[in-house]
Design a protein around this motif. Sequence first.
Motif, PDB file in Angstrom:
ATOM      1  N   HIS A   1      17.092  47.802 144.335  1.00  0.00           N
ATOM      2  CA  HIS A   1      17.045  46.130 144.388  1.00  0.00           C
ATOM      3  C   HIS A   1      15.667  45.497 143.871  1.00  0.00           C
TER       4      HIS A   1
ATOM      5  N   TYR B   1      14.457  46.835 140.566  1.00  0.00           N
ATOM      6  CA  TYR B   1      15.177  46.267 139.462  1.00  0.00           C
ATOM      7  C   TYR B   1      14.537  44.996 139.489  1.00  0.00           C
ATOM      8  N   SER B   2      14.228  44.243 140.396  1.00  0.00           N
ATOM      9  CA  SER B   2      13.799  42.813 140.319  1.00  0.00           C
ATOM     10  C   SER B   2      12.503  42.880 139.738  1.00  0.00           C
TER      11      SER B   2
ATOM     12  N   LEU C   1      11.123  45.068 137.757  1.00  0.00           N
ATOM     13  CA  LEU C   1      10.994  45.479 136.461  1.00  0.00           C
ATOM     14  C   LEU C   1      11.634  44.479 135.354  1.00  0.00           C
ATOM     15  N   SER C   2      12.373  43.393 136.102  1.00  0.00           N
ATOM     16  CA  SER C   2      13.016  42.224 135.200  1.00  0.00           C
ATOM     17  C   SER C   2      11.924  41.232 135.077  1.00  0.00           C
ATOM     18  N   GLN C   3      11.021  41.073 136.174  1.00  0.00           N
ATOM     19  CA  GLN C   3      10.074  40.093 136.159  1.00  0.00           C
ATOM     20  C   GLN C   3       8.922  40.543 135.088  1.00  0.00           C
TER      21      GLN C   3
ATOM     22  N   SER D   1       9.440  42.738 132.491  1.00  0.00           N
ATOM     23  CA  SER D   1      10.009  42.745 131.354  1.00  0.00           C
ATOM     24  C   SER D   1      10.230  40.968 130.621  1.00  0.00           C
ATOM     25  N   ASP D   2      10.392  40.151 131.413  1.00  0.00           N
ATOM     26  CA  ASP D   2      10.283  38.955 130.995  1.00  0.00           C
ATOM     27  C   ASP D   2       9.059  38.450 130.697  1.00  0.00           C
TER      28      ASP D   2
ATOM     29  N   PRO E   1       7.880  41.394 126.969  1.00  0.00           N
ATOM     30  CA  PRO E   1       9.229  41.821 126.261  1.00  0.00           C
ATOM     31  C   PRO E   1       9.235  42.844 125.380  1.00  0.00           C
TER      32      PRO E   1
ATOM     33  N   GLU F   1       7.174  42.201 146.365  1.00  0.00           N
ATOM     34  CA  GLU F   1       8.490  42.524 146.572  1.00  0.00           C
ATOM     35  C   GLU F   1       8.692  43.531 147.977  1.00  0.00           C
TER      36      GLU F   1
END
Length: 306
Positions: A107, A110-111, A113-115, A117-118, A121, A290
Amino acid sequence: MPKATLEQWRMFKAVVDAGGFNQAAEQVHKSQSSIHHAVHKLEAALGLGLFESAGRKVKLTPAGELMLRRASLLLDEAYKLESVAASLQNGVESQLRIAVDIVFPSHILYSVLSQVSDKYPLLHVEVMETVLNGANDLLQQGKADLAISPFVYTNGFSEDLCHIEFVLVAHPEHPLHALERSLSLNDLKAHRQIVVRDSSTERKAESGWLGAEQRWTVSHIKTSIDIVAQGLGYAWLPKAMIESQLSQQALVQLPLPGSNLRQASLNLSFEDGDKLGPATREFIGLLRFETMQSTGCRVANVTDSD
């Protein structure tokens, strides 16, 4: 001023790597005479003989052996310098390759990587799940930009990222629980242990094996959890990954004398900080933050000891 050029050192190493002047000429796409000329100029500049005849082949002199080690370091630094220049020229990197040990809390990964990637992009992300030495192997082979590993990376930078707690567990109806007492090592050896295979192709390690006469080796921690949950063995498992099973008593900790907990440190590693692009640096910063906020991966402090 240096007496020898970088190209001369490159030709010298090419002869060693290829096993001779003819073979080196084919590999570096130069004439044999030009390679001979470069090596002879190098020897003259140094006042040393680097090669000696060995039949139809050549071999390094003792001085050549020493020079080879130094030349390899010199050429490696030159290649790194060019890589840094390329990354500065290109700006934001196009890909981020992460080798991560499977016990690291997903978790958090993933958190982060999501940030990232935002913010970036167009960044292509590749995540490679590894076990024990596997992450550092991929980093050393140049197949990963970052590694999260239970081992310190000795060829670059490593920092202590966090600690993972493991618990020794079995299904509540496992025969070891029926003993209703503190367990000895002999008790454990008499039953099947489930262990996870090191994904390294070169340096195999075993973590937490208790010497059981029968063991099943699997490739992923989730497989180990599934097998233990079916009552087919016992295993050391990351506590954060089995919280729900523990709370529901689908898995129960085995009573070891002293403690049935153990810790493993996870390290964040990379080859060269100067080569890291802005997206990779963003990932590292967010990962540190994180991890500090998470309860699944305890951050080390000055009172910790392993």
